[in-house]
Design an enzyme around this catalytic site. Structure first.
Site, PDB file in Angstrom:
ATOM      1  N   SER A   1     -12.904  -1.379 -14.685  1.00 41.04           N
ATOM      2  CA  SER A   1     -13.844  -1.678 -13.594  1.00 41.04           C
ATOM      3  C   SER A   1     -15.253  -1.378 -14.075  1.00 41.04           C
ATOM      4  CB  SER A   1     -13.530  -0.783 -12.397  1.00 41.04           C
ATOM      5  OG  SER A   1     -14.559  -0.850 -11.433  1.00 41.04           O
TER       6      SER A   1
ATOM      7  N   TYR B   1     -11.487   7.842  -8.624  1.00 41.37           N
ATOM      8  CA  TYR B   1     -11.172   6.517  -9.156  1.00 41.37           C
ATOM      9  C   TYR B   1     -11.983   6.183 -10.426  1.00 41.37           C
ATOM     10  CZ  TYR B   1     -11.204   1.318  -9.096  1.00 41.37           C
ATOM     11  OH  TYR B   1     -11.133  -0.018  -9.424  1.00 41.37           O
TER      12      TYR B   1
HETATM   13  P1  NAD Z   1      -5.413  -5.466  -4.516  1.00 45.09           P
HETATM   14  O1  NAD Z   1      -5.252  -4.471  -3.430  1.00 45.09           O
HETATM   15  O2  NAD Z   1      -5.197  -6.872  -4.169  1.00 45.09           O
HETATM   16  O3  NAD Z   1      -4.464  -5.105  -5.725  1.00 45.09           O
HETATM   17  C1  NAD Z   1      -4.101  -3.804  -6.055  1.00 45.09           C
HETATM   18  C2  NAD Z   1      -2.604  -3.769  -6.124  1.00 45.09           C
HETATM   19  O4  NAD Z   1      -2.182  -2.537  -6.680  1.00 45.09           O
HETATM   20  C3  NAD Z   1      -1.903  -3.875  -4.791  1.00 45.09           C
HETATM   21  O5  NAD Z   1      -1.650  -5.215  -4.441  1.00 45.09           O
HETATM   22  C4  NAD Z   1      -0.620  -3.105  -5.028  1.00 45.09           C
HETATM   23  O6  NAD Z   1       0.459  -3.994  -5.228  1.00 45.09           O
HETATM   24  C5  NAD Z   1      -0.866  -2.364  -6.323  1.00 45.09           C
HETATM   25  N1  NAD Z   1      -0.559  -0.949  -6.173  1.00 45.09           N
HETATM   26  C6  NAD Z   1      -1.314   0.036  -5.647  1.00 45.09           C
HETATM   27  N2  NAD Z   1      -0.650   1.206  -5.690  1.00 45.09           N
HETATM   28  C7  NAD Z   1       0.552   0.951  -6.274  1.00 45.09           C
HETATM   29  C8  NAD Z   1       1.682   1.744  -6.605  1.00 45.09           C
HETATM   30  N3  NAD Z   1       1.710   3.065  -6.362  1.00 45.09           N
HETATM   31  N4  NAD Z   1       2.745   1.132  -7.182  1.00 45.09           N
HETATM   32  C9  NAD Z   1       2.744  -0.191  -7.437  1.00 45.09           C
HETATM   33  N5  NAD Z   1       1.691  -0.990  -7.150  1.00 45.09           N
HETATM   34  C10 NAD Z   1       0.619  -0.411  -6.578  1.00 45.09           C
HETATM   35  O7  NAD Z   1      -6.861  -5.231  -5.122  1.00 45.09           O
HETATM   36  P2  NAD Z   1      -7.580  -5.725  -6.463  1.00 45.09           P
HETATM   37  O8  NAD Z   1      -9.003  -5.472  -6.211  1.00 45.09           O
HETATM   38  O9  NAD Z   1      -7.139  -7.064  -6.869  1.00 45.09           O
HETATM   39  O10 NAD Z   1      -7.112  -4.645  -7.529  1.00 45.09           O
HETATM   40  C11 NAD Z   1      -6.550  -4.967  -8.768  1.00 45.09           C
HETATM   41  C12 NAD Z   1      -7.159  -4.134  -9.860  1.00 45.09           C
HETATM   42  O11 NAD Z   1      -8.516  -4.492 -10.025  1.00 45.09           O
HETATM   43  C13 NAD Z   1      -7.123  -2.628  -9.604  1.00 45.09           C
HETATM   44  O12 NAD Z   1      -6.735  -1.970 -10.805  1.00 45.09           O
HETATM   45  C14 NAD Z   1      -8.559  -2.305  -9.294  1.00 45.09           C
HETATM   46  O13 NAD Z   1      -8.886  -0.996  -9.651  1.00 45.09           O
HETATM   47  C15 NAD Z   1      -9.272  -3.324 -10.156  1.00 45.09           C
HETATM   48  N6  NAD Z   1     -10.649  -3.592  -9.768  1.00 45.09           N
HETATM   49  C16 NAD Z   1     -10.925  -4.153  -8.558  1.00 45.09           C
HETATM   50  C17 NAD Z   1     -12.248  -4.399  -8.226  1.00 45.09           C
HETATM   51  C18 NAD Z   1     -12.626  -4.989  -6.909  1.00 45.09           C
HETATM   52  O14 NAD Z   1     -13.803  -4.980  -6.567  1.00 45.09           O
HETATM   53  N7  NAD Z   1     -11.718  -5.538  -6.142  1.00 45.09           N
HETATM   54  C19 NAD Z   1     -13.266  -4.093  -9.129  1.00 45.09           C
HETATM   55  C20 NAD Z   1     -12.943  -3.535 -10.350  1.00 45.09           C
HETATM   56  C21 NAD Z   1     -11.625  -3.294 -10.664  1.00 45.09           C
END
Ligand code: NAD
Ligand code: MG
Length: 297
Positions: A189, A202
């Site tokens: 991230s 985080y």
């Molecule tokens: P999202 O909520 O759609 O996806 C995150 C997923 O993590 C969930 O759908 C869930 O299935 C899974 N998850 C969480 N806890 C879990 C557990 N204990 N066991 C199994 N699965 C679990 O959100 P997203 O934003 O698409 O997140 C995906 C990745 O992108 C994450 O690693 C997040 O840190 C990273 N990220 C997101 C952003 C943002 O702004 N959305 C920015 C930078 C990084």
């Protein structure tokens, strides 16, 4: 539907703030978001870049993981998605979309903060797919808390278990099963290098993922396995609207970027596809940002 392949102004390609507040319980569902995120359901077009690959995508039910799973299938891969059991409604939509491409799709729900489950997930994915070429580690936990005094030890520990330990357990189990040419893709991230004050648990997990990716890449390069990382900026996903951000920050979400809008999950998908494919055969240990101009480095 946005035409991803037409020349256009990227700052106007997708919705800009203000958004309405829309709190959800953790883990949030993409299907409850307004506007609906673009995971490529209608917009992503494949071009045969992952022929017959076998891919596991964690967090494949929603957000960035869903976008990667759809794109992998459109590029010719069979896909296992992992997610939490309470996300079944989102997961069903993804399974249907993958099957619509004529590719195999399997759902293996379960909690990656549990070591025994991580081992089972890899073994079952390998068995169902008949191999494992691509490991896209997208699942993550993010819960904003304004003051250090209010972060419990339990939250600190669980954020590390999901974001860092899970990564370690999944890679450890998968590597002996992956062939030369295999690709592991982690998800960090912008928070790894530009941390927000409310993400004291985080942000350091995302910095750990950068170092983990680089160290593992060096370790397994001689086995012909590549390990790279995608580092998104703010992306419109249920992670953010279910407490990843303080609720009051949702209306202006993404406005801090030079592009003045959040990214959509589908805008991350081409990076996962590139890093998974043989086209990036000389790329390992790298961090690819997609941040709307915030710059990961
Ligand atoms: P999202 O909520 O759609 O996806 C995150 C997923 O993590 C969930 O759908 C869930 O299935 C899974 N998850 C969480 N806890 C879990 C557990 N204990 N066991 C199994 N699965 C679990 O959100 P997203 O934003 O698409 O997140 C995906 C990745 O992108 C994450 O690693 C997040 O840190 C990273 N990220 C997101 C952003 C943002 O702004 N959305 C920015 C930078 C990084
Ligand atoms: Mg989800």
């Amino acid at each position: 539907m946005v035409d991803l392949y037409k020349l256009q102004d990227p700052t106007k390609q997708y919705p800009r703030p203000k958004f309405k507040r829309q709190p959800q319980n953790v883990p949030g569902l993409a299907k409850n978001m307004t506007p609906r995120p673009d995971h490529g359901e209608e917009s992503y077009r494949g071009s045969g870049r992952l022929p017959n690959r076998k891919a596991l995508v964690t967090g494949g039910d929603s957000g960035i993981g869903r976008a990667a799973a759809i794109a992998f299938a459109r590029e010719g891969a069979d896909v296992v998605i992992n997610y939490l059991p309470s996300e079944e409604a989102d997961a069903k939509e993804v399974i249907a979309l993958i099957e619509k491409e004529g590719r195999k799709a399997f759902a293996i729900p379960g909690d990656i903060s549990n070591e025994a489950f991580c081992k089972r997930l890899i073994a079952q994915a390998h068995k169902k797919l008949g191999g494992l070429d691509i490991l896209a580690l997208v699942a993550g936990k993010q819960h904003a808390v304004e003051k250090i005094a209010n972060i419990s030890t339990a939250q600190m520990e669980q954020t590390y278990r999901v974001n860092v330990f899970g990564l370690f357990w999944l890679c450890k189990a998968a590597l002996p099963l992956m062939p030369p040419g295999g690709s592991i893709i982690t998800t960090a991230s912008i928070q790894a290098t530009h941390p927000s004050s409310s993400l004291l648990d985080y942000a350091p997990t995302k910095a750990a993922i950068l170092a983990f990716t680089r160290a593992l890449a060096r370790q397994v390069a001689e086995d012909g396995i590549r390990v790279n990382c995608v580092a998104p900026g703010p992306v419109w996903t249920p992670l953010q609207t279910s407490g990843g951000q303080p609720d009051k920050k949702i209306p202006a979400f993404g406005s801090e970027t030079p592009m003045k809008r959040p990214g959509q999950p589908v805008e991350m998908a081409p990076l996962y596809v590139l890093l998974a494919s043989q086209e990036s055969s000389y790329v390992t240990g790298e961090i690819y940002g997609a941040t709307g101009g915030l710059e990961i480095s």
